[in-house]
Design a protein around this motif. Structure first.
Motif, PDB file in Angstrom:
ATOM      1  N   THR A   1     -36.578   7.482 -35.017  1.00  7.57           N
ATOM      2  CA  THR A   1     -36.070   8.815 -34.664  1.00  7.57           C
ATOM      3  C   THR A   1     -34.822   8.660 -33.801  1.00  7.57           C
ATOM      4  O   THR A   1     -34.734   7.761 -32.964  1.00  7.57           O
TER       5      THR A   1
ATOM      6  N   VAL B   1     -27.517  15.103 -42.502  1.00  7.67           N
ATOM      7  CA  VAL B   1     -27.241  13.855 -41.795  1.00  7.67           C
ATOM      8  C   VAL B   1     -27.719  12.701 -42.665  1.00  7.67           C
ATOM      9  O   VAL B   1     -28.820  12.745 -43.204  1.00  7.67           O
TER      10      VAL B   1
ATOM     11  N   HIS C   1     -33.007  13.494 -35.712  1.00  7.27           N
ATOM     12  CA  HIS C   1     -33.147  13.048 -37.101  1.00  7.27           C
ATOM     13  C   HIS C   1     -34.179  11.941 -37.147  1.00  7.27           C
ATOM     14  O   HIS C   1     -34.385  11.225 -36.165  1.00  7.27           O
ATOM     15  N   SER C   2     -34.850  11.785 -38.275  1.00  4.03           N
ATOM     16  CA  SER C   2     -35.784  10.671 -38.408  1.00  4.03           C
ATOM     17  C   SER C   2     -35.750  10.129 -39.825  1.00  4.03           C
ATOM     18  O   SER C   2     -35.364  10.815 -40.768  1.00  4.03           O
TER      19      SER C   2
ATOM     20  N   VAL D   1     -27.304   5.687 -38.347  1.00  7.37           N
ATOM     21  CA  VAL D   1     -27.296   7.124 -38.580  1.00  7.37           C
ATOM     22  C   VAL D   1     -25.854   7.621 -38.511  1.00  7.37           C
ATOM     23  O   VAL D   1     -25.028   7.064 -37.778  1.00  7.37           O
TER      24      VAL D   1
END
Lengths: 144, 107
Positions: B89, B3, B98-99, B25
């Motif tokens: 996050t 990602v 995800h972070s 993101v």
């Protein structure tokens, strides 16, 4: 494999699918859930969005609230709601004194020409709002 | 698939200054209202919540709904109290998590 039949069937499905729209009742109850039933007053909130939108898939939107953002007087939550997208909710931002200013931005989808409502809940419980009408020429959710 | 995420903070900041954090993101934000090529509805798949933590303290959060565009972009403010690590996050459907982190330098 993509055949012409599959493409045509999919296109037909998109055309025939009933347009999903939030109802006025759904919008009212979503806003009531956000405000806790408080009646919003107009003011202090600025919803910044282009009045005429070419592409409803990616629409930049920014919300500002007039607040000193101190521990004693700050914005707790900012909510954005639509009248005619399939669901009324867009986003709920949680802020606090650490934010410094009450200004957030994102990019949203717009299904059609409609009215947007931005609301802010202050730490004293008061609720402020601004409503903005937008015209959308190419709606989101049509193309794949 | 890895990602991709972008987290932008100013290179340097003064203590007391308010800076803008920008985060994106990679995510389809599938609404659950669209029809796929087989005529069936595509399953809803969203990023539901994004949070910002500065040195472990939560400084920002947002709940997202289907009306947020794909590859969700967010900009939010932060009052700088000193140097530290900002972590953003993203959490969502189908176990999406995800972070990304960035250092804030306030001399």
């Amino acid at each position: 494999m993509t055949t012409r039949r599959i493409v045509l069937t999919a296109a037909l499905g998109t055309l025939l699918a009933p347009a999903v729209r939030a109802t006025p009742a759904a919008l009212r109850s979503a806003i009531a859930a956000f405000t806790g039933g408080q009646l919003p007053r107009t003011g202090r909130v600025t919803l910044d969005i282009a009045p005429l939108i070419d592409n409803g898939n990616v629409v930049p939107v920014a919300i500002r609230v007039d607040s000193p953002m101190t521990a004693a007087d700050h914005v707790q939550r900012i909510g954005l709601y639509t009248a005619l997208n399939p669901l009324p909710e867009v986003a709920v931002f949680h802020l606090g004194p650490r934010s410094g200013v009450a200004r957030v931005a994102t990019r949203m989808r717009l299904a059609t020409t409609q009215t947007l409502t931005a609301l802010a809940v202050m730490n004293d419980g008061s609720v402020w709002q601004q409503q903005v009408d937008v015209i959308v020429t190419l709606a989101a959710c049509i193309e794949s | 698939m890895a990602v991709r995420a972008l987290l932008h903070v100013p290179a340097s900041a003064r203590i007391g200054e308010v800076i803008e954090i920008r985060a994106t993101v990679q995510h389809p934000m599938e609404t659950g209202f669209r029809v796929g090529s087989d005529g069936q509805l595509l399953a809803r798949n969203l990023v539901r919540r994004v949070e910002g933590h500065f040195d472990g303290e939560r400084v920002f959060a947002v709940d997202l709904h289907p009306a947020i565009a794909a590859n969700p972009y967010l900009a939010f403010p932060l009052r700088v109290t000193g140097s530290g690590l900002l972590t953003v996050t993203w959490q969502g459907d189908e176990g999406f998590s995800h972070s990304a982190s960035a250092r804030i330098n306030a001399p």
